[in-house]
Design an enzyme around this catalytic site. Structure first.
Site: not given
Ligand code: NAD
Ligand code: UDP
Ligand code: UDP
Length: 320
Positions: A150, A215-216, A278
């Site tokens: 990723y 933290t987040r 993490d």
């Molecule tokens: P999500 O998993 O809900 O959405 C991703 C979508 O992409 C899904 O509908 C999935 O079916 C589609 N998809 C996956 N692989 C595909 C492929 N090969 N071809 C076509 N479609 C495909 O996730 P989201 O939270 O909505 O995230 C959307 C974007 O934002 C992603 O690129 C993710 O990396 C980025 N992002 C999200 C967050 C967050 O906190 N939600 C944080 C950082 C980055």
């Molecule tokens: N986390 C947690 N319990 C859960 C899921 C996640 O304590 O059931 C923690 C995880 O270890 C991380 C934070 O929450 O430190 C955020 O996790 P998430 O997967 O949502 O996002 P990311 O790690 O990608 O920021």
């Protein structure tokens, strides 16, 4: 006299996902034609059911790692599974989605002259040695761990965006998204907000990984969609990367407490091992978004958790 329409043809890859479905809705409301491309790996038709009757909305079942030939004015490239269990399910395909997906969308933008937006991530900073993270920080990323498909996929996508700009003068927009939450998050994707809410609503133990002091910073989805649109509409010299997220920082223990309070749950906390790599802390420095886009998040954690809890409550009641 010609009359020029302000209606644009906008392609949203990953449009049936959590963020994508909110973006489809917003751009349709703004009066555009929206093509939602998705392979439905983590996205679902339920997220876009309410849009299907709109004659300006089109759904395309397609994998972004394959070429796509169509005519568009703008592209938002969001396709990519976003939660660790989903992106680690088929890590090779995750890298292909980010890297080949970026190449295809950039190729499409090059041919059509479209503006192209990349959903990058705070994960490009890895486990950051600088806090909060400004866009100038290069990150601390493990290239060979389980999260690398990723993180490195997204980093390579950024490289491609900037190379296409340098080599082919493309109009690019790169947003580095920090943790975002809201209705239509996947209930089983293992992300902390959805996990805690679903556990609290079911009265199950709330799983805190590690000591819970990591933290987040959590941004509500409406705030994030607003900055996406502002960035896309910004002058061409603003390519990003732009941090997009909410600087309010919470420990996982604090989040668990808030969720328990707001749901009125009797769930107890249980500690589970911390996942590999993490990050200990994460907080966006959003100075650039504030200064160039006049944007900052408006919705406080508590305020955003309420509709999110209501969404999951309804989902659980409907038996999904
Ligand atoms: P999500 O998993 O809900 O959405 C991703 C979508 O992409 C899904 O509908 C999935 O079916 C589609 N998809 C996956 N692989 C595909 C492929 N090969 N071809 C076509 N479609 C495909 O996730 P989201 O939270 O909505 O995230 C959307 C974007 O934002 C992603 O690129 C993710 O990396 C980025 N992002 C999200 C967050 C967050 O906190 N939600 C944080 C950082 C980055
Ligand atoms: N986390 C947690 N319990 C859960 C899921 C996640 O304590 O059931 C923690 C995880 O270890 C991380 C934070 O929450 O430190 C955020 O996790 P998430 O997967 O949502 O996002 P990311 O790690 O990608 O920021
Ligand atoms: N591509 C696409 N749609 C288009 C144009 C290109 O999917 O409308 C894909 C195609 O697979 C191509 C990639 O984008 O390989 C990169 O395109 P580019 O023009 O940069 O490179 P080339 O065609 O030379 O490989």
């Amino acid at each position: 006299m010609f009359s020029y329409s302000l209606r644009k043809r906008i392609l949203i890859t990953g449009g049936a996902g959590f963020l994508g479905s909110h973006l489809c809705e917003r751009l349709l409301n703004d009066g555009h034609d929206v093509i939602c491309l998705d392979n439905f790996f983590t996205g679902t038709r339920d997220n876009i059911l309410h849009l299907l009757d709109n004659p300006h909305f089109e759904v395309l079942r397609h994998d972004v790692s394959q070429p796509l030939y169509t005519e568009v004015d703008e592209i938002y490239n969001l396709a990519c599974p976003a939660s660790p269990p989903h992106y680690q399910h088929d890590p090779v395909h995750t890298t292909k989605t980010s890297v080949l997906g970026a190449i295809n969308m950039l190729g499409l933008a090059k041919r059509t002259g479209a503006k192209v937006f990349q959903a990058s991530t705070s994960e490009v900073y890895g486990d950051p040695a600088i806090h909060p993270q400004p866009e100038s920080y290069w990150g601390n990323v493990n290239p060979i761990g389980p999260r690398s498909c990723y993180d490195e996929g997204k980093r390579c996508a950024e490289t491609l965006f900037f190379d296409y700009r340098r080599q082919h003068q493309l109009r690019i927009k790169v947003a580095r998204i920090f943790n975002t939450y809201g209705p239509r998050m996947h209930p089983n994707d293992g992300r902390v907000v959805s996990n805690f809410i679903v556990q609290a609503l079911r009265g199950d133990p709330i799983t805190v990984y590690g000591d819970g002091l990591q933290t987040r910073s959590f941004c509500y989805v409406d705030d994030l969609i607003e900055v996406f649109v502002r960035l896309m509409d910004s002058p061409d010299d603003l390519t990003g990367p732009v941090n997009t997220g909410n600087p309010g920082e919470f420990t996982m223990l604090e989040l668990a407490q808030k969720v328990i309070e707001l749901t009125g749950s009797k769930s107890k906390l249980v500690h589970k091992p911390l996942p590999h790599d993490d990050p200990k802390q994460r907080q966006p420095d959003i100075t650039l978004a504030r200064e160039r886009l006049g944007w900052e998040p408006k919705i406080k954690l508590e305020e955003g958790l309420r509709p999110t809890i209501a969404y999951f409550d309804q989902l659980l009641r409907s038996g999904q």
